[in-house]
Design a protein around this motif. Structure first.
Motif, PDB file in Angstrom:
ATOM      1  N   LEU A 193       0.789  -1.235   0.000  1.00 33.16           N
ATOM      2  CA  LEU A 193       0.000   0.000   0.000  1.00 33.16           C
ATOM      3  C   LEU A 193       0.821   1.286   0.000  1.00 33.16           C
ATOM      4  N   GLY A 194       2.129   1.171   0.177  1.00 31.28           N
ATOM      5  CA  GLY A 194       2.918   2.399   0.306  1.00 31.28           C
ATOM      6  C   GLY A 194       4.323   2.248  -0.237  1.00 31.28           C
ATOM      7  N   ARG A 195       4.448   1.913  -1.495  1.00 29.78           N
ATOM      8  CA  ARG A 195       5.791   1.696  -2.054  1.00 29.78           C
ATOM      9  C   ARG A 195       6.593   2.987  -2.112  1.00 29.78           C
ATOM     10  N   LEU A 196       5.937   4.091  -2.321  1.00 33.09           N
ATOM     11  CA  LEU A 196       6.637   5.367  -2.306  1.00 33.09           C
ATOM     12  C   LEU A 196       7.189   5.645  -0.907  1.00 33.09           C
ATOM     13  N   GLU A 197       6.358   5.449   0.090  1.00 28.16           N
ATOM     14  CA  GLU A 197       6.799   5.652   1.471  1.00 28.16           C
ATOM     15  C   GLU A 197       7.890   4.648   1.845  1.00 28.16           C
ATOM     16  N   LEU A 198       7.764   3.429   1.350  1.00 28.11           N
ATOM     17  CA  LEU A 198       8.766   2.403   1.622  1.00 28.11           C
ATOM     18  C   LEU A 198      10.125   2.808   1.063  1.00 28.11           C
ATOM     19  N   ALA A 199      10.128   3.432  -0.109  1.00 26.38           N
ATOM     20  CA  ALA A 199      11.390   3.873  -0.699  1.00 26.38           C
ATOM     21  C   ALA A 199      12.095   4.868   0.216  1.00 26.38           C
ATOM     22  N   PHE A 200      11.347   5.819   0.769  1.00 22.98           N
ATOM     23  CA  PHE A 200      11.936   6.774   1.708  1.00 22.98           C
ATOM     24  C   PHE A 200      12.416   6.065   2.967  1.00 22.98           C
ATOM     25  N   PHE A 201      11.631   5.128   3.451  1.00 27.91           N
ATOM     26  CA  PHE A 201      11.997   4.369   4.643  1.00 27.91           C
ATOM     27  C   PHE A 201      13.321   3.647   4.435  1.00 27.91           C
ATOM     28  N   ILE A 202      13.482   2.989   3.300  1.00 25.08           N
ATOM     29  CA  ILE A 202      14.700   2.237   3.010  1.00 25.08           C
ATOM     30  C   ILE A 202      15.901   3.167   2.893  1.00 25.08           C
ATOM     31  N   VAL A 203      15.727   4.293   2.206  1.00 21.00           N
ATOM     32  CA  VAL A 203      16.828   5.240   2.039  1.00 21.00           C
ATOM     33  C   VAL A 203      17.279   5.788   3.388  1.00 21.00           C
ATOM     34  N   ILE A 204      16.311   6.202   4.206  1.00 21.81           N
ATOM     35  CA  ILE A 204      16.648   6.789   5.509  1.00 21.81           C
ATOM     36  C   ILE A 204      17.340   5.778   6.410  1.00 21.81           C
ATOM     37  N   THR A 205      16.764   4.586   6.529  1.00 26.16           N
ATOM     38  CA  THR A 205      17.341   3.593   7.442  1.00 26.16           C
ATOM     39  C   THR A 205      18.686   3.082   6.936  1.00 26.16           C
ATOM     40  N   SER A 206      18.795   2.847   5.645  1.00 26.83           N
ATOM     41  CA  SER A 206      20.044   2.313   5.090  1.00 26.83           C
ATOM     42  C   SER A 206      21.169   3.336   5.168  1.00 26.83           C
ATOM     43  N   ALA A 207      20.880   4.570   4.745  1.00 24.01           N
ATOM     44  CA  ALA A 207      21.909   5.613   4.766  1.00 24.01           C
ATOM     45  C   ALA A 207      22.331   5.923   6.194  1.00 24.01           C
ATOM     46  N   GLY A 208      21.366   6.036   7.096  1.00 27.83           N
ATOM     47  CA  GLY A 208      21.700   6.329   8.476  1.00 27.83           C
ATOM     48  C   GLY A 208      22.523   5.234   9.105  1.00 27.83           C
ATOM     49  N   TRP A 209      22.189   3.984   8.838  1.00 29.42           N
ATOM     50  CA  TRP A 209      22.943   2.869   9.400  1.00 29.42           C
ATOM     51  C   TRP A 209      24.374   2.846   8.869  1.00 29.42           C
ATOM     52  N   LEU A 247      13.452   6.804  12.838  1.00 23.98           N
ATOM     53  CA  LEU A 247      13.330   7.955  11.944  1.00 23.98           C
ATOM     54  C   LEU A 247      12.671   7.561  10.627  1.00 23.98           C
ATOM     55  N   GLY A 248      12.948   6.360  10.159  1.00 23.80           N
ATOM     56  CA  GLY A 248      12.289   5.885   8.947  1.00 23.80           C
ATOM     57  C   GLY A 248      10.785   5.788   9.120  1.00 23.80           C
ATOM     58  N   PHE A 249      10.351   5.232  10.259  1.00 30.47           N
ATOM     59  CA  PHE A 249       8.918   5.164  10.541  1.00 30.47           C
ATOM     60  C   PHE A 249       8.333   6.566  10.716  1.00 30.47           C
ATOM     61  N   ALA A 250       9.100   7.449  11.357  1.00 30.14           N
ATOM     62  CA  ALA A 250       8.607   8.811  11.573  1.00 30.14           C
ATOM     63  C   ALA A 250       8.396   9.552  10.260  1.00 30.14           C
ATOM     64  N   SER A 251       9.145   9.180   9.232  1.00 31.40           N
ATOM     65  CA  SER A 251       9.015   9.862   7.940  1.00 31.40           C
ATOM     66  C   SER A 251       7.745   9.477   7.191  1.00 31.40           C
ATOM     67  N   LEU A 252       7.198   8.312   7.503  1.00 30.38           N
ATOM     68  CA  LEU A 252       6.097   7.777   6.693  1.00 30.38           C
ATOM     69  C   LEU A 252       4.885   8.696   6.601  1.00 30.38           C
ATOM     70  N   PRO A 253       4.332   9.195   7.728  1.00 27.61           N
ATOM     71  CA  PRO A 253       3.153  10.067   7.602  1.00 27.61           C
ATOM     72  C   PRO A 253       3.450  11.339   6.824  1.00 27.61           C
ATOM     73  N   PHE A 254       4.646  11.901   7.002  1.00 31.72           N
ATOM     74  CA  PHE A 254       4.996  13.145   6.311  1.00 31.72           C
ATOM     75  C   PHE A 254       5.137  12.932   4.808  1.00 31.72           C
ATOM     76  N   VAL A 255       5.723  11.812   4.436  1.00 32.74           N
ATOM     77  CA  VAL A 255       5.841  11.496   3.000  1.00 32.74           C
ATOM     78  C   VAL A 255       4.459  11.304   2.397  1.00 32.74           C
ATOM     79  N   ALA A 256       3.605  10.574   3.107  1.00 31.23           N
ATOM     80  CA  ALA A 256       2.250  10.329   2.611  1.00 31.23           C
ATOM     81  C   ALA A 256       1.467  11.631   2.463  1.00 31.23           C
ATOM     82  N   LEU A 257       1.602  12.534   3.445  1.00 30.47           N
ATOM     83  CA  LEU A 257       0.912  13.824   3.372  1.00 30.47           C
ATOM     84  C   LEU A 257       1.479  14.687   2.242  1.00 30.47           C
ATOM     85  N   TYR A 258       2.789  14.703   2.115  1.00 19.49           N
ATOM     86  CA  TYR A 258       3.420  15.548   1.091  1.00 19.49           C
ATOM     87  C   TYR A 258       2.978  15.152  -0.307  1.00 19.49           C
ATOM     88  N   PHE A 259       2.858  13.860  -0.550  1.00 18.91           N
ATOM     89  CA  PHE A 259       2.475  13.392  -1.881  1.00 18.91           C
ATOM     90  C   PHE A 259       0.970  13.191  -2.013  1.00 18.91           C
TER      91      PHE A 259
END
Length: 226
Positions: free
Chosen positions: A121-137, A149-161
């Motif tokens: 249901l959220g492949r766009l949000e998942l892409a942000f989640f993967i980038v944030i968690t992978s880069a941060g790690w 932080l990846g989970f925290a980004s999800l609502p904001f990404v969904a709202l923005y798009f």
């Protein structure tokens, strides 16, 4: 069968499927141990990795991600139920994983089934989640912080798009479930860490103490990874 009955059955299926403790079952069958009593005490792939063997995270991860996370959403979709029911089914699968009725409501952290729900249901949000968690790690090796932080980004990404409201609520729900599970953990374990520090450690690092190695290795049976 009317939609209300179908909805009830799908949501029940989602929670009960989420409650299937694949990691716990594998640990019992392979090593004869109870994951709730070793390592981090969680019923998930990371505890399997440290206490059962790295190979076994593959079947556990596949089941938790694809079977738990995806099938409730796809079942609702196949029955022609709306996106609201699909989102609720995805979230209930995660809730079932975190608080499974099969293990006295002591489960995992829900990352794998959350990723499965995001795939559906959220492949766009998942892409942000993967980038944030992978880069941060990669930069800090502090996976707990960056997963949060990846989970925290999800609502904001969904709202923005401007995603559908049901998707925004799903993203918010995944974040809230993650925060509640971290803070509550599976028990207080008689920790001597002061409560404010304990809650901070749990929220930010997903453990009771700051030292990662000491946390994952405590009460760990000495076995070789397979």
């Amino acid at each position: 069968m009317d939609d209300s009955l179908q909805t009830a059955l799908v949501l029940t299926y989602a929670y009960l499927l989420g409650s299937v403790p694949a990691a716990w079952i594998v640990a019992r069958l392979v090593k004869g141990i109870d994951l709730r009593k070793v390592g981090s005490g969680t019923i998930g792939a990371s505890n399997v990795y440290y206490n059962v063997g790295r190979f076994w995270i593959l079947p556990v991860g596949i089941f938790d991600l694809f079977v738990k996370g995806l099938t409730p959403v796809y079942l609702a979709r196949a029955l022609g139920l709306g996106i609201e029911v699909q989102a609720a089914a995805g979230l209930l699968a995660v809730i079932g994983h975190n608080w499974p009725v099969t293990l006295g409501f002591k489960g995992g952290r829900g990352v794998a089934p959350s990723v499965g729900a995001l795939l559906a249901l959220g492949r766009l949000e998942l892409a942000f989640f993967i980038v944030i968690t992978s880069a941060g790690w990669q930069f800090t090796k502090a996976s707990g912080v960056w997963v949060l932080l990846g989970f925290a980004s999800l609502p904001f990404v969904a709202l923005y798009f401007q995603r559908p409201s049901a998707v925004v609520l799903l993203m918010t729900g995944l974040l809230l479930v993650t925060v509640v599970k971290r803070l509550a953990s599976n028990s207080f374990r008689g920790s001597d860490v002061p409560l404010p520090q304990l809650l901070f450690n749990r929220l930010m690092y997903d453990r009771d103490i700051a030292d990662h190695d000491a946390w994952v290795q405590r009460n760990t049976p000495r076995t070789e990874a397979e």
